[in-house]
Design a protein around this motif. Structure first.
Motif, PDB file in Angstrom:
ATOM      1  N   LEU A 126       4.513  10.533   2.832  1.00 18.64           N
ATOM      2  CA  LEU A 126       3.253  11.145   2.410  1.00 18.64           C
ATOM      3  C   LEU A 126       2.914  10.795   0.958  1.00 18.64           C
ATOM      4  O   LEU A 126       1.753  10.525   0.635  1.00 18.64           O
ATOM      5  N   VAL A 127       3.912  10.776   0.091  1.00 19.24           N
ATOM      6  CA  VAL A 127       3.678  10.392  -1.306  1.00 19.24           C
ATOM      7  C   VAL A 127       3.145   8.963  -1.371  1.00 19.24           C
ATOM      8  O   VAL A 127       2.208   8.667  -2.129  1.00 19.24           O
ATOM      9  N   ILE A 128       3.713   8.089  -0.561  1.00 19.40           N
ATOM     10  CA  ILE A 128       3.235   6.698  -0.524  1.00 19.40           C
ATOM     11  C   ILE A 128       1.797   6.645  -0.023  1.00 19.40           C
ATOM     12  O   ILE A 128       0.944   5.975  -0.610  1.00 19.40           O
ATOM     13  N   VAL A 129       1.510   7.365   1.063  1.00 19.21           N
ATOM     14  CA  VAL A 129       0.163   7.370   1.643  1.00 19.21           C
ATOM     15  C   VAL A 129      -0.854   7.893   0.625  1.00 19.21           C
ATOM     16  O   VAL A 129      -1.903   7.280   0.402  1.00 19.21           O
ATOM     17  N   VAL A 130      -0.549   9.013   0.005  1.00 17.31           N
ATOM     18  CA  VAL A 130      -1.483   9.610  -0.953  1.00 17.31           C
ATOM     19  C   VAL A 130      -1.622   8.733  -2.195  1.00 17.31           C
ATOM     20  O   VAL A 130      -2.733   8.484  -2.676  1.00 17.31           O
ATOM     21  N   GLY A 131      -0.491   8.245  -2.700  1.00 20.94           N
ATOM     22  CA  GLY A 131      -0.535   7.390  -3.890  1.00 20.94           C
ATOM     23  C   GLY A 131      -1.381   6.149  -3.670  1.00 20.94           C
ATOM     24  O   GLY A 131      -2.263   5.824  -4.476  1.00 20.94           O
ATOM     25  N   GLY A 163      -3.514   5.817  -1.338  1.00 23.19           N
ATOM     26  CA  GLY A 163      -4.859   6.276  -1.016  1.00 23.19           C
ATOM     27  C   GLY A 163      -5.724   6.420  -2.257  1.00 23.19           C
ATOM     28  O   GLY A 163      -6.924   6.146  -2.222  1.00 23.19           O
ATOM     29  N   PHE A 164      -5.110   6.815  -3.374  1.00 18.00           N
ATOM     30  CA  PHE A 164      -5.857   6.953  -4.624  1.00 18.00           C
ATOM     31  C   PHE A 164      -5.995   5.636  -5.366  1.00 18.00           C
ATOM     32  O   PHE A 164      -6.992   5.402  -6.044  1.00 18.00           O
ATOM     33  N   VAL A 165      -4.993   4.764  -5.237  1.00 16.49           N
ATOM     34  CA  VAL A 165      -4.976   3.538  -6.028  1.00 16.49           C
ATOM     35  C   VAL A 165      -5.631   2.360  -5.313  1.00 16.49           C
ATOM     36  O   VAL A 165      -6.424   1.634  -5.910  1.00 16.49           O
ATOM     37  N   VAL A 166      -5.320   2.173  -4.037  1.00 15.82           N
ATOM     38  CA  VAL A 166      -5.742   0.960  -3.331  1.00 15.82           C
ATOM     39  C   VAL A 166      -7.045   1.141  -2.561  1.00 15.82           C
ATOM     40  O   VAL A 166      -7.949   0.312  -2.660  1.00 15.82           O
ATOM     41  N   TRP A 167      -7.127   2.203  -1.780  1.00 19.87           N
ATOM     42  CA  TRP A 167      -8.272   2.353  -0.866  1.00 19.87           C
ATOM     43  C   TRP A 167      -9.633   2.439  -1.553  1.00 19.87           C
ATOM     44  O   TRP A 167     -10.592   1.835  -1.071  1.00 19.87           O
ATOM     45  N   PRO A 168      -9.777   3.159  -2.664  1.00 19.65           N
ATOM     46  CA  PRO A 168     -11.107   3.197  -3.291  1.00 19.65           C
ATOM     47  C   PRO A 168     -11.620   1.810  -3.671  1.00 19.65           C
ATOM     48  O   PRO A 168     -12.797   1.503  -3.479  1.00 19.65           O
ATOM     49  N   ASN A 169     -10.738   0.954  -4.189  1.00 22.35           N
ATOM     50  CA  ASN A 169     -11.151  -0.406  -4.549  1.00 22.35           C
ATOM     51  C   ASN A 169     -11.487  -1.242  -3.329  1.00 22.35           C
ATOM     52  O   ASN A 169     -12.350  -2.112  -3.393  1.00 22.35           O
ATOM     53  N   LEU A 170     -10.797  -1.013  -2.225  1.00 18.93           N
ATOM     54  CA  LEU A 170     -11.101  -1.764  -1.010  1.00 18.93           C
ATOM     55  C   LEU A 170     -12.443  -1.357  -0.415  1.00 18.93           C
ATOM     56  O   LEU A 170     -13.197  -2.189   0.070  1.00 18.93           O
ATOM     57  N   VAL A 171     -12.725  -0.063  -0.479  1.00 15.79           N
ATOM     58  CA  VAL A 171     -13.944   0.459   0.142  1.00 15.79           C
ATOM     59  C   VAL A 171     -15.168   0.168  -0.722  1.00 15.79           C
ATOM     60  O   VAL A 171     -16.209  -0.246  -0.215  1.00 15.79           O
ATOM     61  N   VAL A 172     -15.049   0.412  -2.017  1.00 17.34           N
ATOM     62  CA  VAL A 172     -16.180   0.205  -2.933  1.00 17.34           C
ATOM     63  C   VAL A 172     -15.724  -0.767  -4.014  1.00 17.34           C
ATOM     64  O   VAL A 172     -15.145  -0.374  -5.016  1.00 17.34           O
TER      65      VAL A 172
END
Length: 140
Positions: free
Chosen positions: A24-29, A31-40
């Motif tokens: 979960l720490v990996i997913v959340v971490g 999620g904050f670092v990688v996914w926002p840049n991928l999406v926008v």
């Protein structure tokens, strides 16, 4: 010949929940670092930067499965432990010993060093039984 897989030793509920927390720490971490840049994304990725971002996104999705199935997804955590440990030993330590450790390498090392908690969370007895002692899958 016994073709049925042997039973691995039980893993305590505490250890299972520690594994779930780690996933979960990996997913959340990520999620904050990688996914926002991928999406926008405001600018296109450089080639390797894009490869790394997509690999990390896929890793976060795989770790999400680990929250539900912590033992089934152990190879994912082993991969993470292995590559980061190899990178620390083969890249960071020689640079540090030579006095050539730069700021960029230190910045990455700071994000990699937390992998050193993995050995305290991973169920080594279970993994030895499952991956070393259990008969391999048939070849033919």
């Amino acid at each position: 010949m016994n073709l049925t897989p042997r039973e691995a030793p039980p893993v305590s509920l505490l250890r299972l929940n520690l594994l779930r927390t780690l996933y979960l720490v990996i997913v959340v971490g990520l999620g904050f670092v990688v996914w926002p840049n991928l999406v926008v994304r405001m600018r296109p990725y450089e080639l390797m930067e894009g490869v790394v971002a997509c690999m990390l996104a896929a890793f976060s999705l795989t770790c999400a499965i680990g929250v539900r199935y912590p033992l089934l997804m152990l190879p994912v955590l082993l991969w993470e432990l292995f590559w980061k440990s190899i990178w620390l030993v083969a890249i960071v330590v020689p640079l540090w010993l030579a006095g050539r450790l730069d700021e960029q390498t230190v910045a990455i090392a700071v994000t990699v060093v937390p992998v050193l908690i993995f050995p305290f969370i991973l169920p080594w007895r279970y993994m030895a039984d499952r991956y070393l002692k259990q008969p391999a899958d048939r070849w033919r």
